[in-house]
Write a protein that holds these residues in place. Structure first.
Motif, PDB file in Angstrom:
ATOM      1  N   LEU A  32     -13.325 -21.625 -52.379  1.00 58.06           N
ATOM      2  CA  LEU A  32     -12.862 -21.348 -50.825  1.00 58.06           C
ATOM      3  C   LEU A  32     -12.443 -19.917 -50.846  1.00 58.06           C
ATOM      4  O   LEU A  32     -11.742 -19.241 -51.955  1.00 58.06           O
ATOM      5  CB  LEU A  32     -11.310 -22.114 -50.401  1.00 58.06           C
ATOM      6  CG  LEU A  32     -10.742 -21.738 -49.173  1.00 58.06           C
ATOM      7  CD1 LEU A  32     -11.603 -22.131 -48.039  1.00 58.06           C
ATOM      8  CD2 LEU A  32      -9.416 -22.147 -48.978  1.00 58.06           C
ATOM      9  N   THR A  33     -13.008 -19.175 -49.851  1.00 53.85           N
ATOM     10  CA  THR A  33     -13.012 -17.718 -50.089  1.00 53.85           C
ATOM     11  C   THR A  33     -12.119 -17.102 -48.672  1.00 53.85           C
ATOM     12  O   THR A  33     -12.617 -17.647 -47.535  1.00 53.85           O
ATOM     13  CB  THR A  33     -14.439 -16.828 -49.728  1.00 53.85           C
ATOM     14  OG1 THR A  33     -15.114 -17.302 -50.898  1.00 53.85           O
ATOM     15  CG2 THR A  33     -14.341 -15.496 -49.721  1.00 53.85           C
ATOM     16  N   VAL A  34     -11.226 -16.531 -48.631  1.00 53.38           N
ATOM     17  CA  VAL A  34     -10.197 -16.033 -47.709  1.00 53.38           C
ATOM     18  C   VAL A  34     -10.293 -14.588 -47.583  1.00 53.38           C
ATOM     19  O   VAL A  34     -10.135 -13.927 -48.564  1.00 53.38           O
ATOM     20  CB  VAL A  34      -8.839 -16.500 -47.933  1.00 53.38           C
ATOM     21  CG1 VAL A  34      -8.172 -16.151 -46.796  1.00 53.38           C
ATOM     22  CG2 VAL A  34      -8.811 -17.984 -48.097  1.00 53.38           C
ATOM     23  N   THR A  35     -10.667 -13.837 -46.585  1.00 61.48           N
ATOM     24  CA  THR A  35     -10.602 -12.552 -46.201  1.00 61.48           C
ATOM     25  C   THR A  35      -9.645 -12.314 -44.953  1.00 61.48           C
ATOM     26  O   THR A  35      -9.637 -13.064 -43.961  1.00 61.48           O
ATOM     27  CB  THR A  35     -11.857 -11.808 -46.063  1.00 61.48           C
ATOM     28  OG1 THR A  35     -12.515 -12.483 -45.012  1.00 61.48           O
ATOM     29  CG2 THR A  35     -12.819 -11.860 -47.392  1.00 61.48           C
ATOM     30  N   VAL A  36      -9.079 -11.100 -45.115  1.00 60.41           N
ATOM     31  CA  VAL A  36      -8.187 -10.529 -44.216  1.00 60.41           C
ATOM     32  C   VAL A  36      -8.124  -9.200 -43.735  1.00 60.41           C
ATOM     33  O   VAL A  36      -8.281  -8.444 -44.511  1.00 60.41           O
ATOM     34  CB  VAL A  36      -6.551 -10.905 -44.382  1.00 60.41           C
ATOM     35  CG1 VAL A  36      -5.691 -10.379 -43.307  1.00 60.41           C
ATOM     36  CG2 VAL A  36      -6.188 -12.141 -44.836  1.00 60.41           C
ATOM     37  N   GLU A  37      -8.841  -8.998 -42.549  1.00 64.61           N
ATOM     38  CA  GLU A  37      -9.418  -7.801 -42.102  1.00 64.61           C
ATOM     39  C   GLU A  37      -8.724  -7.173 -40.957  1.00 64.61           C
ATOM     40  O   GLU A  37      -8.413  -8.035 -40.023  1.00 64.61           O
ATOM     41  CB  GLU A  37     -10.906  -7.725 -41.951  1.00 64.61           C
ATOM     42  CG  GLU A  37     -11.551  -8.080 -43.160  1.00 64.61           C
ATOM     43  CD  GLU A  37     -13.236  -8.344 -42.878  1.00 64.61           C
ATOM     44  OE1 GLU A  37     -14.038  -7.797 -43.638  1.00 64.61           O
ATOM     45  OE2 GLU A  37     -13.296  -9.071 -41.924  1.00 64.61           O
TER      46      GLU A  37
END
Length: 107
Positions: A32-37
């Motif tokens: 699971l890949t999570v990015t916050v931008e």
């Protein structure tokens, strides 16, 4: 990460995954890949699940994205709560589709 310590995001995701008893160190498990931008007042949270899939026609195994979701929220205290809701959505979908295999012992 929009003013959030990476550890906060990691802790939020990991605690939800651990609570669902899905955290495993096996290399053949999905990732699971999570990015916050963020840009301006908005924050985009992206989540995607990648796993190895076998093409039966060629016999080739490759990584494929099997689930993806986006959440938009305002900067500030809403980010971690929105992330938690997104992880809950992921877990509900993942367990709905993979529930039986999650109950099998790893081996």
């Amino acid at each position: 990460m929009v003013g959030l310590p990476e550890e906060s995001v990691h802790s939020t995701v990991e605690s939800r995954i651990r609570a669902a008893r899905l955290l495993a160190s096996d290399s053949d498990r999905p990732a699971l890949t999570v990015t916050v931008e963020g840009e301006g007042p908005l924050v985009k949270i992206s989540m995607s699940l990648h796993k190895d899939v076998l093409d039966p026609a060629t016999g080739v195994t490759a990584q494929a994205q099997t689930w993806r979701s986006f959440i938009y929220t305002n900067k500030g205290s809403h980010v971690l709560s929105s992330l938690s809701r997104g992880i809950d959505e992921f877990l509900a979908n993942y367990l709905r589709v993979n529930g039986a295999s999650c109950d099998e012992p790893a081996g």
